[in-house]
Scaffold this motif. Structure first.
Motif, mmCIF file in Angstrom:
data_model
loop_
_atom_site.group_PDB
_atom_site.id
_atom_site.type_symbol
_atom_site.label_atom_id
_atom_site.label_comp_id
_atom_site.label_asym_id
_atom_site.label_seq_id
_atom_site.Cartn_x
_atom_site.Cartn_y
_atom_site.Cartn_z
ATOM 1 N N UNK A 240 6.898 0.854 10.722
ATOM 2 C CA UNK A 240 8.274 1.320 10.788
ATOM 3 C C UNK A 240 8.370 2.494 11.756
ATOM 4 N N UNK A 241 9.279 2.434 12.729
ATOM 5 C CA UNK A 241 9.385 3.524 13.708
ATOM 6 C C UNK A 241 9.961 4.786 13.091
ATOM 7 N N UNK A 242 9.857 5.873 13.836
ATOM 8 C CA UNK A 242 10.354 7.167 13.342
ATOM 9 C C UNK A 242 11.850 7.138 13.076
ATOM 10 N N UNK A 243 12.561 6.242 13.738
ATOM 11 C CA UNK A 243 14.004 6.115 13.507
ATOM 12 C C UNK A 243 14.315 5.451 12.174
ATOM 13 N N UNK A 244 13.322 4.842 11.545
ATOM 14 C CA UNK A 244 13.472 4.296 10.214
ATOM 15 C C UNK A 244 13.957 2.864 10.173
ATOM 16 N N UNK A 245 13.966 2.302 8.966
ATOM 17 C CA UNK A 245 14.483 0.968 8.694
ATOM 18 C C UNK A 245 15.594 1.128 7.673
ATOM 19 N N UNK A 246 16.821 0.836 8.079
ATOM 20 C CA UNK A 246 17.990 1.157 7.252
ATOM 21 C C UNK A 246 18.419 0.015 6.341
ATOM 22 N N UNK A 247 17.820 -1.164 6.458
ATOM 23 C CA UNK A 247 18.208 -2.271 5.597
ATOM 24 C C UNK A 247 17.524 -2.169 4.236
ATOM 25 N N UNK A 248 18.109 -2.765 3.191
ATOM 26 C CA UNK A 248 17.570 -2.637 1.829
ATOM 27 C C UNK A 248 16.140 -3.150 1.725
ATOM 28 N N UNK A 249 15.354 -2.455 0.886
ATOM 29 C CA UNK A 249 13.956 -2.837 0.742
ATOM 30 C C UNK A 249 13.479 -2.557 -0.678
ATOM 31 N N UNK A 250 12.669 -3.487 -1.188
ATOM 32 C CA UNK A 250 12.097 -3.388 -2.530
ATOM 33 C C UNK A 250 10.582 -3.340 -2.440
ATOM 34 N N UNK A 251 9.981 -2.394 -3.139
ATOM 35 C CA UNK A 251 8.532 -2.316 -3.307
ATOM 36 C C UNK A 251 8.227 -2.620 -4.769
ATOM 37 N N UNK A 252 7.420 -3.641 -5.021
ATOM 38 C CA UNK A 252 7.084 -4.063 -6.379
ATOM 39 C C UNK A 252 5.589 -4.327 -6.440
ATOM 40 N N UNK A 253 4.873 -3.586 -7.306
ATOM 41 C CA UNK A 253 3.426 -3.752 -7.338
ATOM 42 C C UNK A 253 2.816 -3.371 -8.668
ATOM 43 N N UNK A 254 1.484 -3.296 -8.668
ATOM 44 C CA UNK A 254 0.714 -2.974 -9.869
ATOM 45 C C UNK A 254 0.676 -1.467 -10.110
ATOM 46 N N UNK A 255 0.878 -1.059 -11.347
ATOM 47 C CA UNK A 255 0.592 0.320 -11.713
ATOM 48 C C UNK A 255 -0.927 0.507 -11.678
ATOM 49 N N UNK A 256 -1.378 1.658 -11.198
ATOM 50 C CA UNK A 256 -2.805 1.892 -11.029
ATOM 51 C C UNK A 256 -3.283 1.579 -9.627
ATOM 52 N N UNK A 257 -2.475 0.861 -8.871
ATOM 53 C CA UNK A 257 -2.794 0.548 -7.485
ATOM 54 C C UNK A 257 -1.683 0.993 -6.543
ATOM 55 N N UNK A 258 -0.429 0.860 -7.007
ATOM 56 C CA UNK A 258 0.705 1.141 -6.129
ATOM 57 C C UNK A 258 1.678 2.170 -6.695
ATOM 58 N N UNK A 259 1.304 2.885 -7.732
ATOM 59 C CA UNK A 259 2.106 4.040 -8.122
ATOM 60 C C UNK A 259 1.798 5.183 -7.173
ATOM 61 N N UNK A 260 2.770 6.074 -6.912
ATOM 62 C CA UNK A 260 2.497 7.204 -6.019
ATOM 63 C C UNK A 260 1.259 7.974 -6.465
ATOM 64 N N UNK A 261 0.345 8.186 -5.525
ATOM 65 C CA UNK A 261 -0.869 8.933 -5.815
ATOM 66 C C UNK A 261 -2.044 8.100 -6.283
ATOM 67 N N UNK A 262 -1.872 6.776 -6.380
ATOM 68 C CA UNK A 262 -2.958 5.930 -6.880
ATOM 69 C C UNK A 262 -4.112 5.789 -5.897
ATOM 70 N N UNK A 263 -3.876 6.009 -4.609
ATOM 71 C CA UNK A 263 -4.960 5.841 -3.643
ATOM 72 C C UNK A 263 -4.466 5.301 -2.326
ATOM 73 N N UNK A 264 -5.386 4.776 -1.498
ATOM 74 C CA UNK A 264 -5.025 4.353 -0.141
ATOM 75 C C UNK A 264 -3.911 3.322 -0.080
ATOM 76 N N UNK A 265 -3.921 2.324 -0.972
ATOM 77 C CA UNK A 265 -2.872 1.303 -0.926
ATOM 78 C C UNK A 265 -1.506 1.924 -1.211
ATOM 79 N N UNK A 266 -1.438 2.750 -2.252
ATOM 80 C CA UNK A 266 -0.171 3.415 -2.585
ATOM 81 C C UNK A 266 0.251 4.384 -1.488
#
Length: 361
Positions: A240-266
């Motif tokens: 995503x460029x510095x100008x951003x992506x303004x269209x709607x977006x959903x992030x859906x994943x595993x807790x423990x892998x994709x919660x904020x602070x979980x690691x490289x993937x998150x």
């Protein structure tokens, strides 16, 4: 596993019976990116759509040969006869409902090495609620797929550019994601030009699992026709460029892998989150595994295959389908945002980590 009942996919919850068909496409404007001797990019897609038919032959899941290759690649303790006999809900080649027009369209991109069939439960659910849902087999990136002339194609083995011998480095994954973006745009061109699907060109979305989720970002950046996108349990490149992506977006994943602070993937989601400037939600599911967001999680339960998930596959699929349908209902069908934000009230495993709804001006 001999004598076991055939595995099945959950019934869709919408009011429409579902039809499905497989379609061969050939993009003669570009060569295949993985096998140099193939001068064009051949693809197989499956299309699910509302029908009026209630009787007929149910669609197959995988052929016996495709199931054997998929099982062999994963060294899984599964009888290929059972995997090829999965009971689906859609009727093969049923006619589209002639009374419906201007339907929203959702493209679906599977995980790396996964055939398009693994997203069948999601596609059937969307179609039952009045969508046209299309899963793309990204040729030579999956364990097995069959062309209409009988050719059985698996992961590329070309020594120069093939997947089996190519180092899995950032250059490789960029090739996967940008190649899939080109696949998605070509498929969209073909679908919009085909009158039998009655698709509204202004109501197009895309979602994908794992590498398919990351490829959704690349596709949205490449093709402005894709109005809304979702990344399901896939780490992403800094696209995503510095100008951003303004269209709607959903992030859906595993807790423990994709919660904020979980690691490289998150961390890849945190980077993207700052650049997503439109409507956005970041959700995680407790107890889910990577396969929980596809048919593989619920089929593993039925086949007795051990997995890391602590949530039943049918439950995880119900959550996945509810989240994706609510997301696309809002952004492709103008449903109120409150419909999405109340989802966590019905699923205790679903946690809304972050959210943003731009104010109307």
């Amino acid at each position: 596993m001999k004598g076991m009942a055939a595995p099945y996919l959950p019934e869709p919850t919408g009011p429409h019976p579902v039809g499905t068909t497989s379609v061969y496409l050939n993009d003669v404007s570009r060569p295949d990116q993985w096998v140099a001797e193939m001068p064009s990019r051949e693809l197989m897609i499956s299309v699910w759509y509302p029908t009026t038919s209630t009787t007929g032959e149910r669609a197959g899941y995988l052929t016996r040969a495709e199931a054997e290759l998929m099982i062999s690649y994963r060294n899984a303790p599964i009888d290929p006869e059972l995997l090829s006999s999965v009971r689906t809900n859609a009727l093969r080649d049923a006619p589209p409902n002639p009374k419906l027009s201007g339907l929203p369209l959702v493209l679906l991109s599977p995980g790396f090495t996964q055939p398009r069939a693994t997203l069948t439960s999601i596609a059937e659910e969307l179609a039952s609620h009045g969508y046209v849902a299309v899963a793309i087999d990204h040729t030579h990136e999956n364990t097995a797929m069959t062309f209409p002339d009988g050719r059985l194609v698996s992961l590329a083995v070309d020594k120069q550019s093939g997947l089996r011998d190519h180092p899995r480095d950032p250059t490789f994954w960029a090739k996967v994601r940008f190649g899939r973006a080109h696949d998605a745009s070509f498929v969209l061109d073909q679908l919009l030009a085909d009158p039998r699907w009655s698709v509204d060109p202004n109501r197009v979305g895309m979602a994908g699992h794992s590498a398919g989720g990351a490829a959704t970002i690349a596709a949205m950046l490449d093709d402005q026709r894709i109005r809304a996108g979702g990344n399901v349990d896939g780490s992403s490149d800094p696209l995503i460029p510095a100008t951003g992506l303004a269209r709607p977006f959903l992030l859906l994943g595993r807790d423990g892998q994709y919660s904020p602070g979980d690691g490289p993937a998150a961390d890849t989601w945190s980077r993207d989150w700052a650049l997503l400037t439109g409507w956005k939600r970041w959700l995680v599911v407790t107890g889910a595994a990577h396969a929980s967001f596809t048919d593989l999680g619920l089929l593993a339960d039925q086949l007795g295959v051990p997995q890391d998930a602590r949530i039943p596959g049918l439950r995880a699929m119900a959550i996945t389908r509810a989240c994706l349908r609510a997301f696309f209902d809002i952004h492709l069908r103008d449903q109120p945002p409150s419909r999405f934000d109340n989802l966590d009230l019905g699923y205790s495993e679903l946690i809304v980590r972050l959210g943003h709804t731009p104010s109307r001006t």
